[in-house]
Design a protein around this motif. Sequence first.
Motif, short mmCIF file in Angstrom:
data_model
loop_
_atom_site.label_atom_id
_atom_site.label_comp_id
_atom_site.label_asym_id
_atom_site.label_seq_id
_atom_site.Cartn_x
_atom_site.Cartn_y
_atom_site.Cartn_z
N LEU A 88 48.72 24.61 25.23
CA LEU A 88 49.52 23.63 24.69
C LEU A 88 48.55 22.51 23.90
O LEU A 88 47.59 22.10 24.54
N THR A 89 48.94 22.20 22.67
CA THR A 89 47.91 21.38 21.95
C THR A 89 48.59 20.08 21.52
O THR A 89 49.89 20.29 21.16
N PHE A 90 48.17 19.30 21.36
CA PHE A 90 48.62 17.66 21.02
C PHE A 90 47.78 17.02 19.66
O PHE A 90 46.61 17.12 19.95
N ASP A 91 48.74 16.50 18.62
CA ASP A 91 47.80 16.19 17.59
C ASP A 91 47.92 14.41 17.77
O ASP A 91 48.96 14.11 18.28
N VAL A 129 39.04 18.78 23.25
CA VAL A 129 39.14 17.91 22.02
C VAL A 129 38.78 18.75 20.77
O VAL A 129 37.67 19.39 20.87
N GLY A 130 39.41 18.35 19.71
CA GLY A 130 39.22 19.17 18.37
C GLY A 130 39.36 18.14 17.26
O GLY A 130 39.51 16.84 17.67
N ALA A 187 50.70 19.06 37.10
CA ALA A 187 51.04 20.34 36.97
C ALA A 187 49.73 21.05 37.00
O ALA A 187 49.92 22.28 37.27
N GLY A 188 48.55 20.80 37.19
CA GLY A 188 47.17 21.38 36.96
C GLY A 188 47.15 22.37 35.80
O GLY A 188 46.81 23.09 35.86
N VAL A 189 47.68 21.55 34.71
CA VAL A 189 47.54 22.36 33.40
C VAL A 189 46.56 21.79 32.51
O VAL A 189 46.61 20.55 32.27
N PRO A 190 45.84 22.56 31.73
CA PRO A 190 44.64 22.43 30.78
C PRO A 190 45.39 22.36 29.45
O PRO A 190 46.35 23.14 29.25
N ALA A 191 45.12 21.20 28.66
CA ALA A 191 45.60 21.17 27.16
C ALA A 191 44.55 20.89 26.32
O ALA A 191 43.33 20.70 26.41
N SER A 192 44.92 21.19 24.80
CA SER A 192 43.77 20.77 23.84
C SER A 192 44.53 19.52 22.87
O SER A 192 45.42 19.72 22.61
N PHE A 193 43.48 18.77 22.46
CA PHE A 193 44.03 17.62 21.60
C PHE A 193 43.27 17.27 20.50
O PHE A 193 41.94 17.39 20.41
N PHE A 194 43.82 17.36 19.41
CA PHE A 194 43.27 17.27 17.90
C PHE A 194 43.45 15.89 17.47
O PHE A 194 44.62 15.35 17.29
N SER A 210 50.65 31.77 32.28
CA SER A 210 50.13 30.52 32.65
C SER A 210 49.45 29.83 31.12
O SER A 210 49.57 30.12 29.99
N PHE A 211 48.69 28.80 31.48
CA PHE A 211 48.08 27.99 30.56
C PHE A 211 46.58 27.97 30.29
O PHE A 211 45.80 27.79 31.51
N ALA A 212 46.17 27.71 29.15
CA ALA A 212 44.67 27.74 28.96
C ALA A 212 44.31 26.73 27.84
O ALA A 212 45.42 26.44 26.87
#
Length: 328
Positions: free
Chosen positions: A139-142, A190-191, A160-167, A320-322
Amino acid sequence: MRPTSARNRRVVAAILAGVLVIGAVVWAVILFTAPPAGGPAAGVTPSPGATSAVPAPATTAPATTGPTTTASPTTASPSPSERPPSPAPTAAPPVVSPEPPVTPQPPPPPEPPPAAPFPLALLGQDVEVIPGAGQVVALTFDAGANSAGLPKILRTLSQAGVPASFFLTGSWAAANPSGVSAIVSSGHRVGNHSMTHPGLTGLTDAGIAAEVQGAEQAILAAGADPAPLFRFPFGERDARAIAAVNNLGYVPVRWTVDTLGWKGTSGGISVQQVADRVLAALRPGEIVLMHIGSNPDDGSTLDADALPQIIERVRAAGYSFATLDSLL
């Protein structure tokens, strides 16, 4: 007879006087013409055949007059100033000791290249799916506009205990340092999303570098390190822009599916449609694009609102999520 005797005496006297005069002349000639001891008189060069008396050494008795002898010409030795200069001594060549033979040394082994910030297999790509990830979704969020949906997104991910990536854009990071801190402290990745979110294909390489490096500095200043993940603004890219980003140490990451939640309700999108798009594109290594900010026209935050349903349905499908660190 007396007159005769007187005349005879005068004759004898005249003869004696003549003899004396002749003797005196002879001695004078001898005195002025005799050479000094050791050679002819100064200034007088003896002519060939001329004779001269050689005086006896001073320590011997007077020499007995004998027959004259012809003087042999003598060769005078030149004076020191008249001697020809002696040749300068020739310097002996320096003694050069033979150098020991040089044994060729093998060249030093090349230094290993610096570790690449990302796998070289990703060069030239704008990654659309995590290769070899298996049953995993990223899951990624801009973040480039506002942060209206961030609190709800972070709360849902945490529950939910889910990691995500943020740009993040550099301008957003500079305006929301507390938001950057909240993302990092929650354990998310972070990106880099450029500094001001322009289309990079219309920029020169120097312009691309300014956008990428400017955002990097702003995000670092806010407390996060975006390298080596990059996302092109608007998804606009070409081979030159990708190469420019690679040269700056970044790997571009695109997406497998865009939820279109950024269009908002005014754009005809609903929470259900957002979740359905994610599930319709579900596949191993799927990369999902969502946004933090609200729609500028209607203020909706559809991605934040659909996130609980998305997580539940993806997990129900066996995934699952990564974070995107799985790319590296």
